[in-house]
Design a protein around this motif. Structure first.
Motif, PDB file in Angstrom:
ATOM      1  N   PHE A  67      35.720 -85.804  11.198  1.00  0.00           N
ATOM      2  CA  PHE A  67      37.036 -85.179  11.361  1.00  0.00           C
ATOM      3  C   PHE A  67      36.964 -83.688  11.048  1.00  0.00           C
ATOM      4  CE2 PHE A  67      41.496 -84.469   9.688  1.00  0.00           C
ATOM      5  CZ  PHE A  67      42.090 -84.467  10.937  1.00  0.00           C
TER       6      PHE A  67
ATOM      7  N   LEU B 204      41.875 -92.873   8.397  1.00  0.00           N
ATOM      8  CA  LEU B 204      41.422 -91.667   7.705  1.00  0.00           C
ATOM      9  C   LEU B 204      42.024 -91.591   6.307  1.00  0.00           C
ATOM     10  CD1 LEU B 204      39.817 -89.011   7.948  1.00  0.00           C
ATOM     11  CD2 LEU B 204      41.892 -87.938   8.845  1.00  0.00           C
TER      12      LEU B 204
ATOM     13  N   ASP C 173      39.936 -93.674   4.058  1.00  0.00           N
ATOM     14  CA  ASP C 173      38.496 -93.397   4.068  1.00  0.00           C
ATOM     15  C   ASP C 173      38.089 -92.746   2.744  1.00  0.00           C
ATOM     16  OD1 ASP C 173      35.899 -92.599   4.509  1.00  0.00           O
ATOM     17  OD2 ASP C 173      36.272 -91.768   6.502  1.00  0.00           O
TER      18      ASP C 173
ATOM     19  N   PHE D  67      36.014 -89.534   2.703  1.00  0.00           N
ATOM     20  CA  PHE D  67      36.715 -88.308   3.081  1.00  0.00           C
ATOM     21  C   PHE D  67      37.459 -87.711   1.894  1.00  0.00           C
ATOM     22  CE2 PHE D  67      40.396 -86.046   4.961  1.00  0.00           C
ATOM     23  CZ  PHE D  67      39.726 -85.171   5.800  1.00  0.00           C
TER      24      PHE D  67
END
Length: 336
Positions: free
Chosen positions: A117, A212, A215, A218
């Motif tokens: 991303f 996301l 995640d 991340f």
């Protein structure tokens, strides 16, 4: 060290923060100083175009044991410098920044080491290319600023860079950065995401934004969250509050049709003029071609050109034939 901007009670409040590495080898962030709603108060002017970060701010950071970089602080507060001063010194500041040495190629980390991303966002912001799946094929240099930074610092930098995106591009930007095209195999949908049925596009976006949000790789170094991260809320706004640019389907289809049926034919080569005809046009019919030098030919042509040139009252077609005769003679007599 970086400048974080938080919206509180309808106003923007600014904080100096820094990323730091924990013993568990995870990058976290911490607040260093609250600059309030007016960071310009920490800039001092000395007359003319000279300015610097206030001594009060430098002393406070020094007391906290921070590694102070005066030039770096000026860069962080650059947007709050008086506009007239900024305009005058911008050229010198830009030139100074260009002279800074770059890291060597052998120290660069490949794009695969960073979150996709992040890589897609950098790729779009740098190249404006909607096909962000190609980010792994470019030089890894644009991704290096992601190293040794907390997620908070990374997101604040992205927020600053995304501010320049035109409103008509925002939805296409988030579509590309999340890689939503992988949900739709039709090349037409990948080229024109606006043609995707709205419910299908919304479902794909919500699925990916929720993935996301969950995640863990991340969000390393960020506090646990029970709802959607504030850093992702802005992307929800981008997606649902903006529209794709209106595609010009008719123009695209017409151009595609013409490109499929357009044939490019090179014009046939012009047949060279026989030597004796070319010599006659230049008034050299009595000259033996084997004794003619390049300099002599050039001198005769210049003299004839002055006579036949349209600007001197000559005939345009006659001048074209004269020039052709000169070029053909050069090619046939002196090309070897």
């Amino acid at each position: 060290m970086y400048l974080a901007r938080l919206r509180q009670q309808g106003k923007c409040r600014y904080f100096l923060r820094e990323s730091y590495l924990t013993p568990e080898m995870t990058w976290y962030y911490r607040d260093l100083m609250d600059l309030g709603t007016s960071p310009e108060a920490y800039i001092e002017y000395y007359g003319g175009n000279s300015f610097s970060v206030s001594q009060k701010l430098l002393d406070s950071l020094e007391e906290m044991g921070c590694d102070i970089d005066g030039e770096g602080l000026e860069t962080l507060l650059w947007d709050f410098v008086d506009p007239e001063v900024r305009h005058c010194v911008e050229h010198f500041r830009t030139r100074s920044m260009k002279q800074k040495s770059r890291s060597k190629e052998d120290t660069l980390s490949p794009a695969a080491e960073f979150h996709p991303f992040d890589c897609r966002r950098i790729y779009y912001l740098k190249y404006g290319n909607k096909n962000t799946a190609a980010f792994h094929r470019i030089s890894p240099r644009p991704f290096q600023w992601l190293k040794e930074k907390s997620r908070d610092e990374i997101e604040h930098r992205f927020m600053a860079e995304e501010a320049v995106i035109r409103p008509t591009e925002l939805k296409a930007y988030i579509f590309a950065c999340l890689g939503l095209d992988r949900h739709f195999m039709s090349p037409f949908y990948q080229t024109y995401p606006a043609a995707i049925p709205q419910e299908e596009a919304d479902a794909a976006f919500l699925n990916d934004i929720c993935e996301l949000n969950q995640d863990a790789s991340f969000w390393l170094g960020m506090p646990a969250k029970a709802a959607l991260s504030p850093y992702l809320i802005r992307y929800v706004i981008m997606f649902f509050d903006h529209m794709y640019p209106r595609p010009r389907f008719a123009e695209h289809m017409f151009n595609a049709f013409m490109n499929r049926h357009r044939h490019h034919h090179r014009p046939p080569p012009r047949q060279q003029m026989p030597v004796h005809d070319a010599l006659a046009l230049l008034g050299l019919e009595a000259v033996d071609p084997s004794t003619l030098t390049r300099r002599q030919l050039s001198r005769v042509f210049r003299k004839k050109a002055q006579e036949f040139h349209p600007d001197a009252g000559g005939n345009h077609e006659a001048f074209i034939r004269l020039a052709a005769a000169y070029q053909d003679l050069k090619a046939q007599l002196f090309s070897a």
